[in-house]
Design a protein around this motif. Structure first.
Motif, mmCIF file in Angstrom:
data_model
loop_
_atom_site.group_PDB
_atom_site.id
_atom_site.type_symbol
_atom_site.label_atom_id
_atom_site.label_comp_id
_atom_site.label_asym_id
_atom_site.label_seq_id
_atom_site.Cartn_x
_atom_site.Cartn_y
_atom_site.Cartn_z
ATOM 1 N N PHE A 31 -9.881 10.490 85.383
ATOM 2 C CA PHE A 31 -9.944 10.632 86.824
ATOM 3 C C PHE A 31 -10.243 9.142 87.306
ATOM 4 C CE2 PHE A 31 -10.478 15.008 86.759
ATOM 5 C CZ PHE A 31 -9.953 15.565 87.627
ATOM 6 N N SER A 35 -8.266 7.189 90.019
ATOM 7 C CA SER A 35 -8.773 6.512 91.236
ATOM 8 C C SER A 35 -8.472 5.041 91.252
ATOM 9 C CB SER A 35 -10.242 6.596 91.079
ATOM 10 O OG SER A 35 -10.400 8.215 91.152
ATOM 11 N N CYS A 36 -8.345 4.431 90.204
ATOM 12 C CA CYS A 36 -8.210 2.949 90.236
ATOM 13 C C CYS A 36 -6.639 2.824 90.776
ATOM 14 C CB CYS A 36 -8.231 2.402 88.816
ATOM 15 S SG CYS A 36 -9.939 2.052 88.273
ATOM 16 N N VAL A 61 -15.125 2.197 90.949
ATOM 17 C CA VAL A 61 -14.816 3.528 90.392
ATOM 18 C C VAL A 61 -15.349 3.899 89.074
ATOM 19 C CG1 VAL A 61 -12.647 4.586 89.616
ATOM 20 C CG2 VAL A 61 -12.426 3.413 91.503
ATOM 21 N N GLN A 65 -17.885 6.911 88.010
ATOM 22 C CA GLN A 65 -17.614 7.743 86.834
ATOM 23 C C GLN A 65 -18.792 7.926 85.885
ATOM 24 O OE1 GLN A 65 -14.953 10.007 86.412
ATOM 25 N NE2 GLN A 65 -14.493 9.312 88.574
ATOM 26 N N THR A 192 -16.361 10.243 96.392
ATOM 27 C CA THR A 192 -15.028 10.426 96.965
ATOM 28 C C THR A 192 -14.519 8.998 97.435
ATOM 29 O OG1 THR A 192 -15.361 12.760 97.365
ATOM 30 C CG2 THR A 192 -13.307 11.895 98.077
#
Length: 265
Positions: A31, A35-36, A61, A65, A192
């Motif tokens: 994830f 996202s990156c 990001v 995480q 988010t």
């Protein structure tokens, strides 16, 4: 020493789930990578969005995480154990213990958070640092301030989850409030989308809510977006919310204790 023993047992309890931890680290990494790539496209169009450059955005990001399980954004931890004991009636035993119920479950959650920080937090962060150009905290003081912010984030998260668990005394099933809390966690922590990207008044509102102390404030300290007095104000913000929410937990527990009726025996 009792609370240290409780935290240690909680740490050992979670450390027994090795395969689950490894699977979780892998999931966090996937994830994080996805996202990156999304953030890279966004910052290619807006290189200074929210006051972040691309390196800040990619670092955000991986900080997110790393914090995901540490602050239990999707629920879990010792408050869930309390909710189950309320439903079964075993919470009566907790009230008979010669230690405070809030301190007992807080110590257990701190043990869980320590384990998740060292595994689900550190693991994805190292992978992210290997794959992308990330930013480090500004000097030793930055590291210390970040770690303090993480502790405050865990306290705020614990208090919110504890308040939801305590509702089981009245609702019997806390699934509804817990679902609402997970949605709020996903949106208002900045998990988010970073809160700095929120527009105008919504951004000001989000930055004033306790959820900002769970990710946005620690991330800004890591990135050096907060310097000098701003670091102290960020830590004070988290401490104030943690203290206020803990007082709310104690108040609700006292009200709930009056509702407990032990029959027979």
């Amino acid at each position: 020493m009792l609370y240290v023993a409780i935290a240690t047992r909680a740490f050992r309890r979670y450390s027994t789930y090795t395969l689950a931890t490894l699977a979780g680290i892998f999931t966090n990494c996937i994830f994080g990578i996805i996202s990156c790539f999304v953030f890279m496209e966004v910052w290619q169009q807006r290189p200074d969005a929210g006051g972040y450059d691309l390196t800040d955005a990619l670092t955000y990001v991986w900080v997110g995480q790393a914090m995901l399980m540490t602050v239990a954004m999707f629920g879990g931890g010792s408050p869930d154990d309390l909710a189950a004991r309320i439903r079964s009636g075993d919470v009566v035993i907790d009230f008979y213990r010669p230690v405070g119920l809030l301190g007992w479950y807080l110590a257990a959650d701190l043990g869980r958070a320590t384990y998740h920080l060292l595994t689900r937090g550190l693991g994805p962060a190292l992978v992210g640092a290997l794959l992308f150009d990330l930013r480090s905290p500004p000097g030793p003081w930055g590291w210390v301030a970040f770690l303090v912010a993480v502790v405050l984030a865990v306290l705020v998260s614990f208090a919110l989850r504890m308040l939801v668990a305590i509702t089981s005394f009245w609702l019997f099933d806390e699934s509804g409030p817990r679902t609402v809390l997970v949605v709020m966690n996903s949106f208002f922590t900045g998990l988010t989308v970073p809160l700095v990207l929120f527009p105008g008044a919504l951004r000001e509102l989000a930055m004033a809510l306790p959820w900002a102390a769970m990710l946005q404030v620690p991330a800004d300290i890591w990135l050096g977006q907060r310097t000098g007095a701003e670091v102290w104000s960020g830590l004070g913000f988290g401490a104030a919310w943690a203290l206020g929410l803990m007082i709310a937990c104690l108040t609700m527990l006292r009200l709930a204790e009056r509702r407990v009726v032990v029959q027979g025996g």
